[in-house]
Design a protein around this motif. Structure first.
Motif, PDB file in Angstrom:
ATOM      1  N   ASN A  64       4.457  37.242  -3.283  1.00  0.00           N
ATOM      2  CA  ASN A  64       5.335  36.691  -2.256  1.00  0.00           C
ATOM      3  C   ASN A  64       6.287  35.628  -2.733  1.00  0.00           C
ATOM      4  N   ASN A  65       7.375  35.629  -2.756  1.00  0.00           N
ATOM      5  CA  ASN A  65       8.078  34.202  -2.999  1.00  0.00           C
ATOM      6  C   ASN A  65       7.710  33.257  -2.051  1.00  0.00           C
ATOM      7  N   GLN A  80      -1.263  37.909  -3.737  1.00  0.00           N
ATOM      8  CA  GLN A  80      -1.357  36.754  -4.628  1.00  0.00           C
ATOM      9  C   GLN A  80      -0.480  35.469  -4.126  1.00  0.00           C
ATOM     10  N   THR A  81      -1.106  34.598  -3.626  1.00  0.00           N
ATOM     11  CA  THR A  81      -0.286  33.521  -3.140  1.00  0.00           C
ATOM     12  C   THR A  81      -0.014  32.429  -4.359  1.00  0.00           C
ATOM     13  N   LEU A  82       1.165  32.049  -4.758  1.00  0.00           N
ATOM     14  CA  LEU A  82       1.454  31.269  -5.907  1.00  0.00           C
ATOM     15  C   LEU A  82       2.432  30.102  -5.868  1.00  0.00           C
ATOM     16  N   PHE A 129       3.344  42.109 -11.561  1.00  0.00           N
ATOM     17  CA  PHE A 129       3.258  42.511 -10.253  1.00  0.00           C
ATOM     18  C   PHE A 129       3.664  43.969 -10.080  1.00  0.00           C
ATOM     19  N   ASP A 130       3.288  44.613  -8.983  1.00  0.00           N
ATOM     20  CA  ASP A 130       3.581  45.856  -8.702  1.00  0.00           C
ATOM     21  C   ASP A 130       4.457  45.832  -7.530  1.00  0.00           C
ATOM     22  N   ILE A 131       4.481  44.950  -6.410  1.00  0.00           N
ATOM     23  CA  ILE A 131       5.298  44.763  -5.477  1.00  0.00           C
ATOM     24  C   ILE A 131       5.593  43.500  -5.226  1.00  0.00           C
ATOM     25  N   THR A 132       6.845  43.090  -4.890  1.00  0.00           N
ATOM     26  CA  THR A 132       6.932  41.588  -4.546  1.00  0.00           C
ATOM     27  C   THR A 132       7.881  41.384  -3.329  1.00  0.00           C
ATOM     28  N   LEU A 133       7.821  40.624  -2.701  1.00  0.00           N
ATOM     29  CA  LEU A 133       8.646  40.255  -1.518  1.00  0.00           C
ATOM     30  C   LEU A 133       9.637  39.073  -1.886  1.00  0.00           C
ATOM     31  N   GLU A 134      10.878  39.341  -1.824  1.00  0.00           N
ATOM     32  CA  GLU A 134      11.674  38.478  -2.447  1.00  0.00           C
ATOM     33  C   GLU A 134      12.881  38.176  -1.516  1.00  0.00           C
ATOM     34  N   ASN A 135      13.593  37.079  -1.824  1.00  0.00           N
ATOM     35  CA  ASN A 135      14.823  36.658  -0.872  1.00  0.00           C
ATOM     36  C   ASN A 135      15.864  36.268  -1.790  1.00  0.00           C
ATOM     37  N   LEU A 136      16.482  37.230  -2.202  1.00  0.00           N
ATOM     38  CA  LEU A 136      17.859  36.870  -2.905  1.00  0.00           C
ATOM     39  C   LEU A 136      19.197  37.146  -1.942  1.00  0.00           C
ATOM     40  N   THR A 137      19.801  35.933  -1.689  1.00  0.00           N
ATOM     41  CA  THR A 137      20.765  35.920  -0.832  1.00  0.00           C
ATOM     42  C   THR A 137      21.895  36.849  -1.338  1.00  0.00           C
ATOM     43  N   ASN A 138      22.583  37.341  -0.278  1.00  0.00           N
ATOM     44  CA  ASN A 138      23.848  38.377  -0.819  1.00  0.00           C
ATOM     45  C   ASN A 138      24.915  37.329  -0.988  1.00  0.00           C
ATOM     46  N   VAL A 139      24.896  36.104  -0.744  1.00  0.00           N
ATOM     47  CA  VAL A 139      25.916  35.115  -0.977  1.00  0.00           C
ATOM     48  C   VAL A 139      27.387  35.568  -0.235  1.00  0.00           C
TER      49      VAL A 139
END
Lengths: 331, 554
Positions: B397-398, B423-425, B440-450
């Motif tokens: 998780n980001n 996993q909290t990092l 990692f196998d799955i991650t929650l991301e936040n990549l903005t579209n800009v």
């Protein structure tokens, strides 16, 4: 013993202490350096990730710019040789001299820590004396419960609750910062403004230590009370106040000051949390931010500074002990 | 909604022309009135007419505003980190501002023209603009800035990659000549994205270490005063700003308050009057009830907030589409939006969010169906073991995201028998784990579209951007000839309608292949004092220059 001899002895002690401090600090720096190496990620990772749109080339450029591409031993050597000339390096993140960053914050932290420690020792000792005088009575019990509460309440929570009550609900004190920004105050109004900002964080920091010092004072007062010389003083017909403050408290303060000195390090560590809650621009927060940003040079600089401070404070405590009890030799 | 590049350049020039002439007219009338009242005769109207306090009632006040976290640099020149794009535009401007529909509003440039083949941009610059140190702003500054952005700005390298030459035929005209069309270029000319810096103070010095990056000289509505690290930044109104009578505010103080509860307290007590993404989502309802505060939840198109879940396509179970589909079916994203986002986000089933003009609304989510998901996993050979578990995954998780979102995904995975370990990092460790170690196998991301999919979305799904060690590159390791072809075609397509069609098709490809599960724009909560107005007139929300923001009587 003549005054001159005393001062010479103190001077010698300080010199010896300073020499003993050198390997300690060196050890601290090397250990921290290695530990930071083991943590995943470096400053370039953080900067590139924050930008969100770096390229492989720009990351290589960043690493080369910060010297992160050099082998670890080489960087450690560079750092230590800089330290000889009191050059703490440059922060890659802030693009500023580490000494500038640290000295910009050091005063704030010392002010907060000093006030908190002063408040804690003063009120802790007073409460402890009161508790020992009323040992076993209701006053003692009430104060004991209060001390236990303070002891078991985390400082940040105390701080937040104080903000909610005194800043949000009552509007008496500011929620954070170290002065009113943009008010352009000078002279007395500025001092008062600073003091208003200092009240809540200093009290929140002091809370835990008030509990420790009061319990400690109570215990050692009761201990000293049983000594023969106290009975002698009583039989001489001295007033209870004179006995309490001149004979009992003076001796009971030895363990209190010892613990106060030892806790100075803990106080610096705890500063991180309080400084975060009160957005107090101090070293603790700078240290935390440097860890999160993998800004090694700043962190090493802070640890260097903090270890110096702890050594100085312990030396002062030694001197204080020698003053409190002349039988104690200055080592 | 279309980008202006789609319109004929003539029409564009006309709109801008009207705006400019209306402004000129206003300025002329006002100046005339002023000169008559003073009894003076000789006065010439220009775009920098003498200060005309037509909005005297709006003038004044100091805005205290929370920026979090404290950025490393002030000007978003060598970085695009959030804090820099927040602070920068107040002091250093771009050629244009953008309205909430991503249409350009003249700033340092008053007009522009694009040839139909998209290879030649001509900009007319505003006359009479001065840098905060008193020097004249001119075309040379723009040429120097774009050349600099092309080499040092993280996105500028891409934005201006096709620019072959930059010319300044006179002091107020700049011409860009391109090798290939770059349809995203115009939208990138905002102050937050492509700041125009003073050539006379930057030329011949190392760009990255120039102290002006932290103590800027710009042309913007506010003048930089001081930055006390770890505490605040102070800006004061620029008395010589070209857009008189703006700015209305006397000063802006940007405060750095690291603790979320302390930020909420500062807003609640009125010590701070503006903050974007500064309070926990759980506080929204409480803040809505406060009498002196407004809560704004707009998905700002220039920022393009977007949250998503990436599969690591290199890890065993997720190599297979049916397993990824099963996960997609196991997530009840309606409940997610209701509970994790408190009903405030803007969901999107595709990687290009609903705020973008390129969003394909025809694509719908795979329906929530736990039974189908379980059956698919059984069929794929991942039967439940004796302990009820099928296989274990590392869920990351980001840390800049709400952790509760990751908890939700974890619960959903456990329900279909996938043993997810969350996993909290910290941020640096997270970035290393995902993009360098790929552990990692799955991650929650936040990549903005800009502001444009070629800049904001292509980086994730373009196979050539799979680069180990590069943060926020192609995390899934998605390789698709179809997606590559469509992305590359869209990046060089000058015709906006055709470009839109390409992006629509690209979104279908992603929806078919499921390298990611798209959540959409997570709630972007801005808290503002009720008597603060017009802070959100541009596409970036609080990221814009705040020249129009003003206080009414409380």
């Amino acid at each position: 013993m003549s005054n001159n001899a005393t001062w010479a002895r103190i001077g010698g002690t300080l010199r010896r202490n300073a020499w003993q401090a050198v390997p300690t600090i060196l050890g601290i720096i090397v250990l921290n350096f290695v530990l930071m190496e083991l943590v995943p990620g470096d400053a370039a990772d953080v900067i590139a990730a924050e930008a969100g749109s770096a390229t492989a080339e720009s990351m290589a450029q960043l690493r080369a710019h910060f010297g992160l591409d050099l082998p670890m031993l080489r960087r450690l050597w560079d750092y230590l040789s800089g330290l000889v000339f009191l050059d703490l390096g440059v922060s890659p993140r802030h693009n500023t001299e580490v000494t500038t960053l640290i000295f910009g914050r050091l005063g704030n932290t010392l002010l907060l820590m000093g006030t908190a420690l002063g408040v804690a020792v003063l009120s802790g000792v007073l409460i402890g004396v009161l508790m020992s005088l009323k040992a076993g009575k209701w006053q003692d019990r009430v104060l004991s419960v209060l001390a236990l509460l303070l002891y078991s309440t985390p400082g940040f929570w105390l701080g937040l609750m104080a903000i909610v009550l005194f800043s949000v609900k009552l509007g008496w004190l500011p929620t954070g910062g170290d002065h009113s920004i943009g008010a352009g105050l000078t002279g007395w109004p500025a001092v008062i403004d600073g003091a208003r900002h200092l009240v809540l964080p200093a009290l929140a920091t002091a809370g835990f230590f008030v509990a420790i010092f009061s319990r400690l004072t109570r215990a050692s007062m009761l201990e000293v009370n049983r000594q023969d010389y106290v009975r002698t003083a009583e039989s001489k017909g001295l007033s209870p106040a004179a006995i309490t403050f001149r004979h009992v408290l003076r001796n009971a303060l030895i363990p209190v000051t010892t613990v106060a000195g030892m806790h100075f390090g803990a106080l610096l560590g705890g500063a991180t949390v309080i400084e975060t809650v009160f957005s107090w621009p101090g070293l603790g927060r700078l240290a935390l931010e440097s860890v999160l940003a993998r800004d090694y040079s700043v962190l090493l600089g802070i640890l260097f500074m903090a270890s110096l401070l702890v050594i100085v404070v312990n030396m002062l405590v030694d001197l204080l002990h020698a003053w409190l009890d002349p039988r104690i030799q200055i080592r | 909604m279309r980008l202006n590049t789609n319109l004929s350049s003539h029409a564009v020039l006309k709109t801008i022309g009207q705006r400019t002439s209306r402004f000129l007219l206003n300025a002329a009338v006002a100046t005339l009135g002023l000169s008559l009242s003073l009894g003076a005769v000789a006065q010439t109207a220009s775009t920098t007419a003498a200060p005309v306090p037509t909005d005297a009632a709006k003038r004044g006040g100091t805005l205290t505003w929370i920026v979090t976290p404290e950025p490393a640099a002030f000007v978003p020149l060598t970085t695009t980190a959030g804090g820099s794009t927040d602070l920068g535009p107040k002091v250093v401007e771009g050629l244009f501002n953008f309205d909430v529909k991503l249409q350009p509003i003249p700033a340092l440039a008053t007009a522009w023209q694009v040839t139909p083949d998209g290879l030649r941009y001509t900009f007319t610059l505003r006359k009479g603009v001065k840098w905060h140190d008193g020097k004249d702003f001119s075309a040379a500054d723009v040429v120097f800035s774009i050349e600099t952005l092309k080499t040092v700005h993280p996105r500028g390298r891409v934005t201006f990659a096709n620019v072959r030459s930059i010319e300044a035929p006179d002091a107020h005209t700049v011409i860009l000549l391109l090798d290939k069309p770059a349809p995203y270029l115009l939208t990138a000319l905002d102050g937050a994205e492509s700041p125009i810096i003073p050539k006379h103070l930057y030329e011949g010095k190392d760009i990255a270490s120039n102290p002006l990056n932290n103590a800027p000289i710009g042309t913007g509505p506010f003048v930089f005063k001081e930055w006390v690290r770890g505490s605040y930044v102070k800006l004061e109104r620029n008395p010589n700003y070209w857009d008189q009578p703006r700015p209305y505010l006397d000063a802006i103080v940007a405060r750095f308050i690291p603790d979320a509860a302390a930020r909420a307290a500062a807003l609640e007590s009125g010590e701070v009057q503006l903050g974007n993404k500064v309070i926990p989502l759980s506080d929204i309802e409480r803040f809505k009830a406060l009498p002196k505060i407004t809560v704004d939840i707009t998905a700002w198109p220039y920022v393009g907030d977007h949250q998503q879940i990436y599969f690591n396509l290199d890890s065993e179970p997720f190599k297979r589409r049916e397993v990824r589909l099963a996960v997609a079916q196991a997530l009840n994203l309606d409940v997610f939006a209701k509970t994790i986002w408190y009903g405030h986000g803007v969901p999107s089933a595709t990687p290009i969010g609903a705020a973008s003009p390129f969003h394909n609304p025809a694509i719908k989510r795979y329906p929530y169906d736990v039974k189908a998901a379980e059956a698919a996993l059984d069929a794929a050979g991942y039967k439940r073991g004796a302990d009820g578990k099928r296989f274990a995954v590392r869920l990351l998780n980001n840390p800049f995201q709400d952790r509760r979102a990751a908890d939700f995904v974890r619960q959903s995975l456990i329900r279909i028998g996938i043993d997810a370990e969350l996993q909290t990092l910290d941020f640096a460790t997270y970035v290393t784990r995902v993009y360098t170690d790929r552990a990692f196998d799955i991650t929650l991301e936040n990549l903005t579209n800009v502001f444009d999919p070629t800049i904001g979305v292509q980086r994730v799904f373009w196979s050539k951007n799979f680069k180990v060690g590069l943060p926020f590159s192609n995390a899934p390791h998605y390789v698709s000839a179809d997606a590559d072809r469509l992305l590359e075609a869209a990046a060089g397509e000058a015709d906006a309608a055709r470009r839109r069609a390409l992006f629509f098709e690209f979104q279908e490809v992603i929806h078919r292949d499921i390298p990611s599960i798209e959540l959409g724009a997570n709630p972007n909560v801005t808290i503002a004092a009720r008597n603060l107005h017009d802070w959100g007139v541009n596409a970036g929300g609080v990221r814009a220059n705040l020249a129009r923001a003003y206080f009414s009587k409380p």
